[in-house]
Design a protein around this motif. Structure first.
Motif, PDB file in Angstrom:
ATOM      1  N   GLN A  94       6.141   3.619  -4.838  1.00 24.76           N
ATOM      2  CA  GLN A  94       5.485   2.217  -5.212  1.00 24.76           C
ATOM      3  C   GLN A  94       4.403   1.607  -4.343  1.00 24.76           C
ATOM      4  OE1 GLN A  94       6.671   0.392  -8.099  1.00 24.76           O
ATOM      5  NE2 GLN A  94       4.605  -0.670  -7.697  1.00 24.76           N
ATOM      6  N   THR A  95       4.546   2.019  -2.962  1.00 30.65           N
ATOM      7  CA  THR A  95       3.484   1.566  -1.870  1.00 30.65           C
ATOM      8  C   THR A  95       2.330   2.395  -2.357  1.00 30.65           C
ATOM      9  OG1 THR A  95       4.982   1.378  -0.249  1.00 30.65           O
ATOM     10  CG2 THR A  95       2.825   2.047   0.437  1.00 30.65           C
ATOM     11  N   VAL A  96       2.469   3.648  -2.543  1.00 31.26           N
ATOM     12  CA  VAL A  96       1.450   4.462  -2.956  1.00 31.26           C
ATOM     13  C   VAL A  96       0.590   4.164  -4.305  1.00 31.26           C
ATOM     14  CG1 VAL A  96       0.747   6.643  -3.756  1.00 31.26           C
ATOM     15  CG2 VAL A  96       2.075   6.731  -1.872  1.00 31.26           C
ATOM     16  N   GLU A  97       1.576   3.686  -5.200  1.00 26.86           N
ATOM     17  CA  GLU A  97       0.736   3.071  -6.579  1.00 26.86           C
ATOM     18  C   GLU A  97       0.040   1.994  -6.296  1.00 26.86           C
ATOM     19  OE1 GLU A  97       2.645   1.523 -10.984  1.00 26.86           O
ATOM     20  OE2 GLU A  97       3.505   2.935  -9.603  1.00 26.86           O
ATOM     21  N   ASN A  98       0.662   0.740  -5.518  1.00 27.79           N
ATOM     22  CA  ASN A  98       0.105  -0.187  -5.253  1.00 27.79           C
ATOM     23  C   ASN A  98      -1.216   0.001  -4.622  1.00 27.79           C
ATOM     24  OD1 ASN A  98       2.501  -1.655  -6.267  1.00 27.79           O
ATOM     25  ND2 ASN A  98       3.312  -2.128  -4.475  1.00 27.79           N
ATOM     26  N   SER A  99      -1.258   0.854  -3.568  1.00 31.07           N
ATOM     27  CA  SER A  99      -2.607   1.130  -2.831  1.00 31.07           C
ATOM     28  C   SER A  99      -3.469   2.224  -3.496  1.00 31.07           C
ATOM     29  CB  SER A  99      -2.082   1.604  -1.271  1.00 31.07           C
ATOM     30  OG  SER A  99      -1.192   0.685  -0.708  1.00 31.07           O
ATOM     31  N   SER A 100      -3.253   2.739  -4.661  1.00 28.19           N
ATOM     32  CA  SER A 100      -4.174   3.725  -5.535  1.00 28.19           C
ATOM     33  C   SER A 100      -4.294   4.930  -4.701  1.00 28.19           C
ATOM     34  CB  SER A 100      -5.351   2.787  -5.926  1.00 28.19           C
ATOM     35  OG  SER A 100      -5.016   1.919  -6.852  1.00 28.19           O
ATOM     36  N   LEU A 101      -3.277   5.461  -4.012  1.00 31.30           N
ATOM     37  CA  LEU A 101      -3.514   6.552  -3.132  1.00 31.30           C
ATOM     38  C   LEU A 101      -3.682   7.919  -3.908  1.00 31.30           C
ATOM     39  CD1 LEU A 101      -1.189   5.527   0.028  1.00 31.30           C
ATOM     40  CD2 LEU A 101      -3.885   5.039  -0.435  1.00 31.30           C
ATOM     41  N   GLN A 102      -4.668   8.779  -3.821  1.00 29.53           N
ATOM     42  CA  GLN A 102      -4.825   9.890  -4.814  1.00 29.53           C
ATOM     43  C   GLN A 102      -4.374  11.019  -4.143  1.00 29.53           C
ATOM     44  OE1 GLN A 102      -5.218   9.324  -7.918  1.00 29.53           O
ATOM     45  NE2 GLN A 102      -5.414   7.028  -7.341  1.00 29.53           N
ATOM     46  N   ASN A 103      -4.035  11.130  -2.574  1.00 30.65           N
ATOM     47  CA  ASN A 103      -3.762  12.395  -2.007  1.00 30.65           C
ATOM     48  C   ASN A 103      -2.726  12.412  -1.270  1.00 30.65           C
ATOM     49  OD1 ASN A 103      -4.316  10.292  -0.096  1.00 30.65           O
ATOM     50  ND2 ASN A 103      -5.599  11.307   0.970  1.00 30.65           N
TER      51      ASN A 103
END
Length: 224
Positions: free
Chosen positions: A107-116
């Motif tokens: 969820q943290t990755v999704e919220n921050s739009s991290l692609q890697n």
């Protein structure tokens, strides 16, 4: 025969005691409800000021294009910092042993739009990282949770590239390091003994640095 049985029993007990060495540190992680309470502190915005994650990714030597593994990622607090530092050509592997923590990290990755960033579910004895692919492994506030340090260190060694580096950020085992003197019971080893344990498992220390004054230190180690 009786003496032999006693000796065998003593050896078995010693093996059991030496296997799970982080029972004190891990008591608050045994149930999902307990981990939800821990997750609140892991996601506390105050960590940025207290633990200096932006400074950490620079101090540890992380560079654009690298592959870095975040061991015990928890709710993914470090993932935005690691992701930004390695950039689009880099790769972050987020590992944890708990599905609920991994869900929070995703969820943290999704919220921050991290692609890697990709995710790996580890175990108490093995982070299950791909062999020989990590330029760096970050163990932030997690070493004292290792129940099987020798097995974990062997697996971390195997996952590093030949010139890869293991970065451990840990609390001092001293009264001032954690509120209410908690570090004296929560932290298993102070820095000199932790270094000895890691170096006994095919690593050697190349840098030692205080990260947060009187609270945390950072170690950078290479493979023997």
């Amino acid at each position: 025969m009786k003496k032999m049985n006693i000796a065998i029993a003593t050896m078995a007990l010693a093996g059991a005691l030496s296997a799970q060495v982080a029972q004190q540190a891990n008591t608050g992680y045994q149930t999902e409800a307990a981990r939800k309470s821990v997750a609140k502190s892991l996601a506390d915005p105050g960590r940025e000021q207290a633990q200096k994650p932006g400074q950490l990714v620079v101090a540890m030597g992380l560079q654009p294009g690298m592959t870095v593994a975040d061991i015990g990622t928890g709710v993914g607090y470090m993932l935005p910092y690691l992701s930004k530092r390695v950039g689009p050509a880099g790769h972050v592997i987020a590992e944890d042993i708990f599905e609920d923590f991994l869900s929070a990290a995703k969820q943290t990755v999704e919220n921050s739009s991290l692609q890697n960033v990709t995710f790996v579910k580890g175990s108490e004895a093995d982070p299950n990282l791909p062999d020989g692919q990590a330029d760096m492994e970050l163990v932030l506030d997690a070493y004292h949770h290792f129940d099987y340090p020798e097995k974990m260190l062997a697996a971390l060694h195997k996952a590093l590239k030949p010139e890869g580096k293991l970065v451990i950020v840990e609390y001092y085992k001293r009264e001032s390091a954690m509120p209410n003197g908690r570090a004296l019971t929560h932290i298993r080893l102070d820095m000199p003994d932790l270094i000895k344990e890691v170096e006994a498992n095919h690593f050697h220390l190349i840098m030692e640095k205080e990260h947060v004054k009187n609270v945390q230190y950072m170690l950078v180690l290479e493979k023997d």
